[in-house]
Design an enzyme around this catalytic site. Structure first.
Site, PDB file in Angstrom:
ATOM      1  N   LYS A  31       0.932  -1.114  -0.163  1.00 38.89           N
ATOM      2  CA  LYS A  31      -0.002   0.102   0.062  1.00 38.89           C
ATOM      3  C   LYS A  31       0.907   1.203  -0.013  1.00 38.89           C
ATOM      4  O   LYS A  31       0.449   2.429  -0.338  1.00 38.89           O
ATOM      5  CB  LYS A  31      -0.935  -0.140   1.302  1.00 38.89           C
ATOM      6  CG  LYS A  31      -1.632  -1.316   1.326  1.00 38.89           C
ATOM      7  CD  LYS A  31      -2.145  -1.261   2.886  1.00 38.89           C
ATOM      8  CE  LYS A  31      -2.761  -2.560   3.307  1.00 38.89           C
ATOM      9  NZ  LYS A  31      -2.743  -2.844   4.632  1.00 38.89           N
ATOM     10  N   GLY A  32       2.187   1.138   0.224  1.00 34.91           N
ATOM     11  CA  GLY A  32       3.013   2.007   0.565  1.00 34.91           C
ATOM     12  C   GLY A  32       3.195   3.351  -0.738  1.00 34.91           C
ATOM     13  O   GLY A  32       3.406   4.280  -0.524  1.00 34.91           O
ATOM     14  N   PHE A  63      14.359   4.330   9.914  1.00 33.30           N
ATOM     15  CA  PHE A  63      13.076   3.922   9.633  1.00 33.30           C
ATOM     16  C   PHE A  63      12.148   5.242   9.479  1.00 33.30           C
ATOM     17  O   PHE A  63      11.967   5.887  10.597  1.00 33.30           O
ATOM     18  CB  PHE A  63      12.703   3.079  10.663  1.00 33.30           C
ATOM     19  CG  PHE A  63      11.254   2.387  10.191  1.00 33.30           C
ATOM     20  CD1 PHE A  63      11.375   1.326   9.392  1.00 33.30           C
ATOM     21  CD2 PHE A  63       9.971   2.813  10.632  1.00 33.30           C
ATOM     22  CE1 PHE A  63      10.184   0.563   8.931  1.00 33.30           C
ATOM     23  CE2 PHE A  63       8.783   2.241  10.085  1.00 33.30           C
ATOM     24  CZ  PHE A  63       9.125   1.007   9.197  1.00 33.30           C
ATOM     25  N   VAL A  64      11.641   5.455   8.301  1.00 37.98           N
ATOM     26  CA  VAL A  64      10.628   6.432   8.100  1.00 37.98           C
ATOM     27  C   VAL A  64       9.209   6.328   7.939  1.00 37.98           C
ATOM     28  O   VAL A  64       9.087   5.173   7.393  1.00 37.98           O
ATOM     29  CB  VAL A  64      11.145   7.318   6.805  1.00 37.98           C
ATOM     30  CG1 VAL A  64      12.747   7.921   7.031  1.00 37.98           C
ATOM     31  CG2 VAL A  64      11.260   6.343   5.601  1.00 37.98           C
ATOM     32  N   ARG A 120       0.538   6.443   7.372  1.00 36.62           N
ATOM     33  CA  ARG A 120       0.560   6.656   6.183  1.00 36.62           C
ATOM     34  C   ARG A 120       0.089   7.839   5.527  1.00 36.62           C
ATOM     35  O   ARG A 120       0.383   8.305   4.669  1.00 36.62           O
ATOM     36  CB  ARG A 120      -0.140   5.441   5.277  1.00 36.62           C
ATOM     37  CG  ARG A 120       0.437   3.965   5.677  1.00 36.62           C
ATOM     38  CD  ARG A 120      -0.293   3.070   4.520  1.00 36.62           C
ATOM     39  NE  ARG A 120      -0.042   1.510   4.892  1.00 36.62           N
ATOM     40  CZ  ARG A 120       1.097   0.956   4.854  1.00 36.62           C
ATOM     41  NH1 ARG A 120       1.969   1.275   3.776  1.00 36.62           N
ATOM     42  NH2 ARG A 120       0.994  -0.489   4.795  1.00 36.62           N
ATOM     43  N   ASP A 140       7.365   2.607  -2.730  1.00 39.34           N
ATOM     44  CA  ASP A 140       7.650   3.541  -1.729  1.00 39.34           C
ATOM     45  C   ASP A 140       9.055   3.855  -1.514  1.00 39.34           C
ATOM     46  O   ASP A 140       9.496   5.008  -1.100  1.00 39.34           O
ATOM     47  CB  ASP A 140       6.785   3.431  -0.487  1.00 39.34           C
ATOM     48  CG  ASP A 140       6.948   1.835   0.186  1.00 39.34           C
ATOM     49  OD1 ASP A 140       7.612   1.186  -0.343  1.00 39.34           O
ATOM     50  OD2 ASP A 140       6.125   1.735   1.255  1.00 39.34           O
ATOM     51  N   LYS A 146      17.331   3.710   0.174  1.00 37.96           N
ATOM     52  CA  LYS A 146      18.262   3.404   1.324  1.00 37.96           C
ATOM     53  C   LYS A 146      19.399   2.738   0.892  1.00 37.96           C
ATOM     54  O   LYS A 146      19.308   1.277   1.161  1.00 37.96           O
ATOM     55  CB  LYS A 146      17.574   2.880   2.567  1.00 37.96           C
ATOM     56  CG  LYS A 146      16.820   3.686   3.281  1.00 37.96           C
ATOM     57  CD  LYS A 146      16.467   2.777   4.601  1.00 37.96           C
ATOM     58  CE  LYS A 146      14.925   3.191   5.453  1.00 37.96           C
ATOM     59  NZ  LYS A 146      14.624   1.949   6.556  1.00 37.96           N
ATOM     60  N   ASP A 162      14.759  -0.839   0.070  1.00 41.54           N
ATOM     61  CA  ASP A 162      15.521  -0.931   1.330  1.00 41.54           C
ATOM     62  C   ASP A 162      16.608  -2.256   1.121  1.00 41.54           C
ATOM     63  O   ASP A 162      17.742  -1.733   0.492  1.00 41.54           O
ATOM     64  CB  ASP A 162      14.831  -1.344   2.199  1.00 41.54           C
ATOM     65  CG  ASP A 162      15.038  -1.542   3.772  1.00 41.54           C
ATOM     66  OD1 ASP A 162      15.909  -0.635   4.189  1.00 41.54           O
ATOM     67  OD2 ASP A 162      14.697  -2.381   4.498  1.00 41.54           O
ATOM     68  N   ASP A 176       4.379   3.440   6.384  1.00 39.47           N
ATOM     69  CA  ASP A 176       3.653   2.978   7.567  1.00 39.47           C
ATOM     70  C   ASP A 176       4.773   2.504   8.487  1.00 39.47           C
ATOM     71  O   ASP A 176       6.002   1.875   8.320  1.00 39.47           O
ATOM     72  CB  ASP A 176       2.570   2.112   7.194  1.00 39.47           C
ATOM     73  CG  ASP A 176       3.100   0.629   7.251  1.00 39.47           C
ATOM     74  OD1 ASP A 176       4.041   0.312   6.490  1.00 39.47           O
ATOM     75  OD2 ASP A 176       2.920  -0.246   7.967  1.00 39.47           O
TER      76      ASP A 176
HETATM   77  P1  IMP Z   1      13.067  -4.275   0.656  1.00 36.41           P
HETATM   78  O1  IMP Z   1      12.407  -5.761   0.119  1.00 36.41           O
HETATM   79  O2  IMP Z   1      13.847  -4.658   1.796  1.00 36.41           O
HETATM   80  O3  IMP Z   1      13.662  -3.477  -0.284  1.00 36.41           O
HETATM   81  O4  IMP Z   1      11.591  -3.621   1.273  1.00 36.41           O
HETATM   82  C1  IMP Z   1      11.031  -2.908   0.799  1.00 36.41           C
HETATM   83  C2  IMP Z   1       9.721  -2.730   1.656  1.00 36.41           C
HETATM   84  O5  IMP Z   1      10.140  -2.667   3.299  1.00 36.41           O
HETATM   85  C3  IMP Z   1       8.949  -1.325   1.370  1.00 36.41           C
HETATM   86  O6  IMP Z   1       8.004  -1.394   0.301  1.00 36.41           O
HETATM   87  C4  IMP Z   1       8.415  -0.829   2.590  1.00 36.41           C
HETATM   88  O7  IMP Z   1       6.978  -1.491   2.622  1.00 36.41           O
HETATM   89  C5  IMP Z   1       9.308  -1.552   3.777  1.00 36.41           C
HETATM   90  N1  IMP Z   1      10.453  -0.731   4.259  1.00 36.41           N
HETATM   91  C6  IMP Z   1      11.580  -0.474   4.376  1.00 36.41           C
HETATM   92  N2  IMP Z   1      11.912   0.478   4.894  1.00 36.41           N
HETATM   93  C7  IMP Z   1      11.002   1.086   5.475  1.00 36.41           C
HETATM   94  C8  IMP Z   1      10.923   2.296   6.130  1.00 36.41           C
HETATM   95  O8  IMP Z   1      11.970   2.897   6.719  1.00 36.41           O
HETATM   96  N3  IMP Z   1       9.595   2.768   6.486  1.00 36.41           N
HETATM   97  C9  IMP Z   1       8.562   1.937   6.201  1.00 36.41           C
HETATM   98  N4  IMP Z   1       8.480   0.752   5.412  1.00 36.41           N
HETATM   99  C10 IMP Z   1       9.935   0.266   5.124  1.00 36.41           C
HETATM  100 MG    MG Z   2       5.971  -1.616   0.473  1.00 36.92          MG
END
Ligand code: IMP
Ligand code: MG
Length: 182
Positions: free
Chosen positions: A42-43, A151-152, A164, A99, A130, A102, A158
């Site tokens: 949903k981000g 963490f944002v 959100r 969104d 990030k 990470d 969220d």
């Molecule tokens: P990745 O697979 O580790 O790149 O994760 C991506 C997902 O983790 C994003 O779509 C977010 O839903 C969640 N996420 C990662 N960092 C944050 C943060 O700082 N705040 C909120 N959600 C995050």
């Molecule tokens: Mg997400």
């Protein structure tokens, strides 16, 4: 706006300016092509809603939702589709809107999954990045803001499904996590 639970990292004005720049760049890059913009639920919803209005050509939109994985599980095998696209995307130019990138694991999964459906091209537009957290070599084609390893929340992002709706992006105060679950 001032909050007692977070420090604002990116203001409303900064978001609006950057989203408009991204929209202009995307408009230029895809001129003459039909694109489908795919929001990852949903981000991405707030970012997606603003971004598509800054793209000056008609676009199709669609959505996907994928499961997040726990902090301890970081293998790409743990990403699952919770809601799939409505449309067949074979032959389409796809722009994935996310969104935040990470670890990169979610995006790596999405890229592999969508590539297997015969899209004409796939690009990624992420609101936030990030880079320090990356576990797999994934890079977005369009990035709103590169941010430090914190963490944002806000503007779609969220913490436990909260925050959100905030119009800014901010870093939650540590006591919010400490008190969570009490
Ligand atoms: P990745 O697979 O580790 O790149 O994760 C991506 C997902 O983790 C994003 O779509 C977010 O839903 C969640 N996420 C990662 N960092 C944050 C943060 O700082 N705040 C909120 N959600 C995050
Ligand atoms: Mg997400």
């Amino acid at each position: 706006m001032k909050y007692d639970f977070m420090d604002v990292l990116v203001s409303k004005e900064q978001i609006a300016e950057r989203v408009n720049e991204l929209g202009r760049q995307i408009t230029d890059d895809y001129s003459g092509k039909d694109i489908t913009v795919i929001g990852i639920l949903k981000g991405s919803v707030l970012f997606m809603a603003d971004l598509i209005r800054a793209i000056e050509m008609p676009v199709a939109i669609d959505f996907m939702a994928v499961s997040s994985y726990g902090a301890s599980t970081s293998s790409s095998g743990n990403v699952r589709i919770l809601k799939d696209l409505d449309a067949n995307v074979a032959g389409r130019h796809l722009l994935i809107v996310e969104d935040i990138i990470d670890s990169g694991i979610t995006m790596q999964y999405l890229l592999n999954n969508l590539a297997s459906r015969g899209a004409a091209s796939i690009r990624v537009c992420t609101l936030l990045d990030k880079p320090e957290r990356r576990q797999v070599p994934i890079q977005a084609d369009y990035t709103g803001f590169s941010i430090p390893n914190e963490f944002v929340v806000g503007y779609g992002l969220d913490y436990n499904q909260m925050y959100r709706n905030l119009p800014e992006i901010g870093v939650l105060h540590p006591e919010i996590y400490t008190n969570a679950g009490e």
